[in-house]
Design a protein around this motif. Structure first.
Motif, mmCIF file in Angstrom:
data_model
loop_
_atom_site.group_PDB
_atom_site.id
_atom_site.type_symbol
_atom_site.label_atom_id
_atom_site.label_comp_id
_atom_site.label_asym_id
_atom_site.label_seq_id
_atom_site.Cartn_x
_atom_site.Cartn_y
_atom_site.Cartn_z
ATOM 1 N N UNK A 151 0.809 -1.225 0.000
ATOM 2 C CA UNK A 151 0.000 0.000 0.000
ATOM 3 C C UNK A 151 0.840 1.273 0.000
ATOM 4 N N UNK A 152 2.158 1.142 0.043
ATOM 5 C CA UNK A 152 3.016 2.324 -0.023
ATOM 6 C C UNK A 152 2.850 3.074 -1.340
ATOM 7 N N UNK A 153 2.536 2.347 -2.396
ATOM 8 C CA UNK A 153 2.494 2.943 -3.734
ATOM 9 C C UNK A 153 1.481 4.078 -3.835
ATOM 10 N N UNK A 154 0.320 3.918 -3.170
ATOM 11 C CA UNK A 154 -0.738 4.911 -3.295
ATOM 12 C C UNK A 154 -0.322 6.301 -2.855
ATOM 13 N N UNK B 158 7.012 -3.846 -10.616
ATOM 14 C CA UNK B 158 7.989 -2.905 -10.046
ATOM 15 C C UNK B 158 9.279 -2.896 -10.856
ATOM 16 N N UNK B 159 9.733 -4.085 -11.252
ATOM 17 C CA UNK B 159 10.969 -4.187 -12.024
ATOM 18 C C UNK B 159 10.830 -3.479 -13.372
ATOM 19 N N UNK B 160 9.713 -3.722 -14.067
ATOM 20 C CA UNK B 160 9.499 -3.081 -15.365
ATOM 21 C C UNK B 160 9.410 -1.566 -15.221
ATOM 22 N N UNK C 7 4.427 6.703 3.204
ATOM 23 C CA UNK C 7 4.908 6.653 1.820
ATOM 24 C C UNK C 7 5.300 8.008 1.229
ATOM 25 N N UNK C 8 4.541 9.109 1.453
ATOM 26 C CA UNK C 8 5.003 10.385 0.887
ATOM 27 C C UNK C 8 6.342 10.834 1.464
ATOM 28 N N UNK C 9 6.536 10.568 2.761
ATOM 29 C CA UNK C 9 7.801 10.946 3.401
ATOM 30 C C UNK C 9 8.948 10.114 2.833
ATOM 31 N N UNK C 10 8.719 8.794 2.718
ATOM 32 C CA UNK C 10 9.751 7.893 2.212
ATOM 33 C C UNK C 10 10.122 8.224 0.767
ATOM 34 N N UNK C 11 9.108 8.378 -0.085
ATOM 35 C CA UNK C 11 9.385 8.674 -1.494
ATOM 36 C C UNK C 11 10.014 10.056 -1.647
ATOM 37 N N UNK D 257 13.056 6.438 -9.837
ATOM 38 C CA UNK D 257 13.272 4.997 -10.024
ATOM 39 C C UNK D 257 13.782 4.314 -8.758
ATOM 40 N N UNK D 258 14.462 5.059 -7.894
ATOM 41 C CA UNK D 258 15.039 4.469 -6.679
ATOM 42 C C UNK D 258 13.962 3.834 -5.806
ATOM 43 N N UNK D 259 12.770 4.424 -5.802
ATOM 44 C CA UNK D 259 11.683 3.871 -4.984
ATOM 45 C C UNK D 259 11.347 2.450 -5.427
#
Length: 465
Positions: free
Chosen positions: A25-28, A91-93, A152-156, A167-169
């Protein structure tokens, strides 16, 4: 689900499912933070940027019912592993994508991997909970998802600041997903159903086509008549595919070899139909959050980055609301919980319309609105759907509810954007525009309350596990 698989799944630690929910759920929350960087990388237009999020939502809507059906037919463990594999591949793609098309394909595959994680986890928690504790068990998923949305916003943002690239995320996600796949392989045990069901390919295909094209049509409606031919074509194919699906599912209802894609028995229950409608309206509430940073930026003059920080309070409110919603369901029942949450959302929206110029008060009111949304979306609707379906069709019931929530998040921007447009003065959105937006929220809340009182909860319809 077979007795052997049920015992195997029930022996899997709860923390394992919570970790998977948190990671996926981090992606959202991360993508909105990274979207400006993605836009610059590929030189995207406004429409191109919108599809980075829109295609992911489309994959969630289409993939969730498919995942739910396959889980009931072929076992939870097998589907869970496929979900994680799709997530890893997507994620890889996305991480290595040389162009916009490959990135979109990666996002779509990633969404298929995300489509069933929440539903599968909720189903496991419902199986493990006593009847008087189901609300609190299911709300755990909402709490974890809310915490993930806050982190997630803080991490990204930190990764963007360190690497100066988005891309690092996705590269960071890969080892976590690989570890989760290995853990799932060994911890979830066997995956055998009581009988060997055949997959309902015609039902799956016709339903997916109808739902996908409906979502595409709704999305392009936001651009007015510029894509009128495409919109009409999508609606026509949706009607045809939907008719094929309904006729086929009725004919398949008594089959002992092929599991219907959606249980017609469940769709005929007024309680389940109204629950799906409440889920759609709940999804509309969540779309409001997309406009809150713009409102704060436009009305109070805060920088865009600072305006986005207002969402931290809303996210914290949704976490508190998720816990509260589970408690209320177990102590006072679904109806009381749904009326309380809808009333709180509507009341906060009403006060906001009367105090649009007060930022400090808005921070408090938006937190309370988050509490209302969290308590509504965390557990009451999921518990209702699960009990109506019973153990045999629970995954399909919760999957259908989840898909309706996503449909609501797609429809709502049309309503909110129209309300904002009606209030513009001199082509600029001001207080009148955002007052209209919150008035729409009040109307949705009132409709929610009315529908809640219309749900005919009967002892016959609400099945015991």
């Amino acid at each position: 689900m077979s007795t052997r698989e049920r015992r195997s799944i029930l022996s899997t630690p709860i923390w394992f499912f919570m970790v998977i929910v948190f990671i996926t759920q981090l992606d959202g929350g991360a993508v909105p933070t990274m979207l400006p960087s993605i836009t610059r990388t590929f030189g995207l237009t406004t429409m191109g940027s919108s599809w980075v999020v829109g295609l992911y939502t489309l994959g969630l809507v289409v993939g969730t019912p498919i995942t739910s059906n396959l889980s009931d037919a072929h076992g939870t463990r097998k589907v869970f592993l496929w979900e994680l594999a799709f997530w890893f591949l997507g994620c890889l793609m996305t991480a290595v994508s040389p162009n916009y098309a490959v990135m979109l394909l990666g996002r779509f595959i990633q969404s298929l991997g995300d489509s069933g994680i929440m539903v599968l986890s909720m189903n496991v928690l419902l199986q493990r909970a006593r009847r008087n504790n189901q609300g609190r068990k299911v709300s755990t998923v909402g709490i974890i998802a809310g915490l993930s949305a806050m982190v997630s916003p803080v991490l990204s943002g930190m990764l963007l600041g360190i690497t100066h690239g988005w891309r690092a995320y996705y590269f960071m996600m890969l080892p976590f997903l690989a570890i989760l796949f290995i853990l799932a392989w060994f911890m979830m045990g066997d995956s055998q159903t009581d009988r060997a069901w055949k997959t309902d390919y015609l039902g799956l295909g016709s339903f997916s086509i109808a739902l996908a094209l409906l979502m595409v049509a709704i999305t392009f409606l936001q651009y007015g008549t510029a894509y009128l031919a495409l919109i009409i074509g999508c609606f026509l194919v949706t009607v045809v595919a939907g008719a094929v699906f309904l006729v086929h599912e009725r004919n398949l209802g008594g089959s002992k070899e092929t599991m219907p894609f959606l249980p017609i028995r469940l769709l005929k229950l007024p309680s389940y139909g109204l629950t799906l409608l409440l889920g759609t309206l709940g999804g509309m509430f969540f779309s409001l959050f997309v406009y809150i940073p713009t409102y704060v930026h436009s009305v109070f003059g805060l920088p865009v980055r600072s305006a986005g920080m207002v969402m931290v309070g809303v996210g914290l409110g949704s976490v508190v609301g998720s816990w509260l919603g589970g408690l209320l369901v177990d102590k006072f029942g679904y109806r009381t919980t749904l009326v309380f949450s809808s009333s709180l959302i509507g009341l906060m929206a009403l006060v906001i319309t009367l105090t649009l110029h007060n930022l400090q008060l808005f921070m408090v009111l938006s937190f309370l609105m988050g509490v209302g949304m969290g308590s509504m979306m965390s557990s009451p609707l999921q518990v209702i759907a699960g009990r109506l379906a019973g153990p045999e069709n629970r995954m399909q019931a919760i999957g259908g509810l989840s898909a309706c929530k996503k449909i609501g998040t797609t429809i709502a921007p049309l309503l909110f954007a129209s309300a904002i447009e009606l209030g513009k003065a001199g082509g600029q959105a001001g207080l009148a525009s955002y007052r209209n937006m919150f008035l729409v929220v009040i109307v949705i809340a009132l409709v929610n309350i009315g529908l809640t009182y219309c749900i005919p909860f009967s002892q016959k319809e609400v099945a015991d596990d």
